[in-house]
Write a protein that holds these residues in place. Sequence first.
Motif, short mmCIF file in Angstrom:
data_model
loop_
_atom_site.label_atom_id
_atom_site.label_comp_id
_atom_site.label_asym_id
_atom_site.label_seq_id
_atom_site.Cartn_x
_atom_site.Cartn_y
_atom_site.Cartn_z
N PHE A 327 -46.27 92.34 17.21
CA PHE A 327 -47.68 92.20 16.83
C PHE A 327 -48.24 90.94 17.48
CE2 PHE A 327 -50.94 90.49 13.89
CZ PHE A 327 -51.85 91.52 13.99
N ASN A 328 -49.27 91.11 18.27
CA ASN A 328 -49.94 89.95 18.88
C ASN A 328 -51.44 90.01 18.62
OD1 ASN A 328 -50.64 92.01 20.62
ND2 ASN A 328 -50.51 90.74 22.47
N LYS A 329 -51.80 90.41 17.41
CA LYS A 329 -53.19 90.45 16.94
C LYS A 329 -54.01 91.52 17.66
CE LYS A 329 -52.85 85.45 16.54
NZ LYS A 329 -53.41 84.13 16.96
N GLY A 330 -53.35 92.49 18.27
CA GLY A 330 -54.07 93.56 18.97
C GLY A 330 -54.68 93.14 20.29
N ILE A 331 -54.26 91.96 20.80
CA ILE A 331 -54.86 91.45 22.03
C ILE A 331 -54.51 92.34 23.23
CG2 ILE A 331 -54.81 89.52 23.66
CD1 ILE A 331 -54.56 87.65 21.28
N THR A 332 -53.25 92.80 23.29
CA THR A 332 -52.84 93.64 24.41
C THR A 332 -53.65 94.92 24.46
OG1 THR A 332 -50.59 92.76 24.31
CG2 THR A 332 -50.91 94.81 25.51
#
Length: 444
Positions: A327-332
């Motif tokens: 999970f990377n805050k939906g940045i990808t």
Amino acid sequence: MKKVWIIVFGLSCLGLSAQKKWSLRECVDYAVEHNLQVIQNQYSKQIQDSNLKMAKKEYLPSVSAGMSNSVSFGQLSLGTGSIRNDRFSNSANVGADILVYNNGRLEKNIRKIQFDVEASQYDIETIKNDISLQIAQQYLTVLLNKEIVKISQSAVENAQKQYDRAKITTQVGTTAQTILAEAEAALAREKQNLKTAEINVGRALFAIAQLLQLSDYKGFDVEDVTVSETLPAQLKSVDDVLTTAYENQPQIKAAESRIKSAEAQTEVTKTGFWPTLTANAGLSSFYNNLLNSRGNGTSSTDQIGFFQQYKDNFGQNVGLSLNIPIFNKGITRLQVEQSVINQSVAKNTLEQQKNAVRQNVQKAQFDVDANYETFLSAVETEKSTRLALEFADKSYAAGRSTIYDVNVARNNYANAQGSVAQAKYNYLFSLKLLNFYSGIPLTL
């Protein structure tokens, strides 16, 4: 005497240099080589070339080495008490790591940058084409103005003959003084027209010199090209020209390369969803020296030497590290969406470029047809006005018409000649432009 000959020779060389006349090919070649905008884009391409080289080197492992030294003084806690711990430490290591897997990110990034390099090269070609067309148009303008100068010179010669004849007849009393005054006024008007035409030649030459970015424009001139009175025919239909232009024009090919680049960037961004596997290996060793050895019950002779410790403490390590994105805050995901939008932008740019090319081709075709019809009508007008001038001259010589009639006829004929020249060169440029889009090089 020797110095005098050197000066004379130098002035002769300067004279030859000033008399040089540039061909259209020389103008175009010089402009595309020295134009600052072309040079600026060449620098941009060099940056893209460097980016491509760096991207290809990402396949190689990263290797680094390090060394550290430290000295500590003071007490060290030991049970309920403490001991003195004065120490010098030294360590060294060499490590390497290499990307093993990331769903082909390196390969996809290289492909993306290759498309950027292609687009940069096409940008350079686009600017060169624009400059070439500007040079060609201005070159034809110079030739047109030079032809108008010849027409004006002929008009001045005719007006001079008319004035000389009026001067003689006035002196012998066969014509009134007003006839001489009108002939003198007509000669002055023709000289003024000639001077205006010569200034227009200089203005057109100055415009080319500006395009060439020449610092010294005063001695600049172009070759006197003889343009055939028989106008060349159109070689291809508009549909054929458009087909060729869509396939070969650099601005369209640049837009197509940027679409491929945007699509490749989307694939690169999607690799952020995949795990990254990295391999690493290293070598290391260290050295310790107790500075207060006697206080710890050891003698200085018990200390192991620097190189021996490095040999005894030499170690190796090999490992694999796996990084799994969770999970990377939906940045990808947002970055992928942005890449998809950039694809749409690139596709829209391609449509804009195609639309611009289509409009330019259609306008060139319209101008070819219109200018050809204008040329035909101008030729007919020239024939009629030349015949009218001949009749006016004969009638004036016979005393059946006035000098005013001759001047009007001569002005009409000069204007008709100018209209023929204007229509001819307009037709030539529009035809050259149309042929240029069909892949035919600019020539005269």
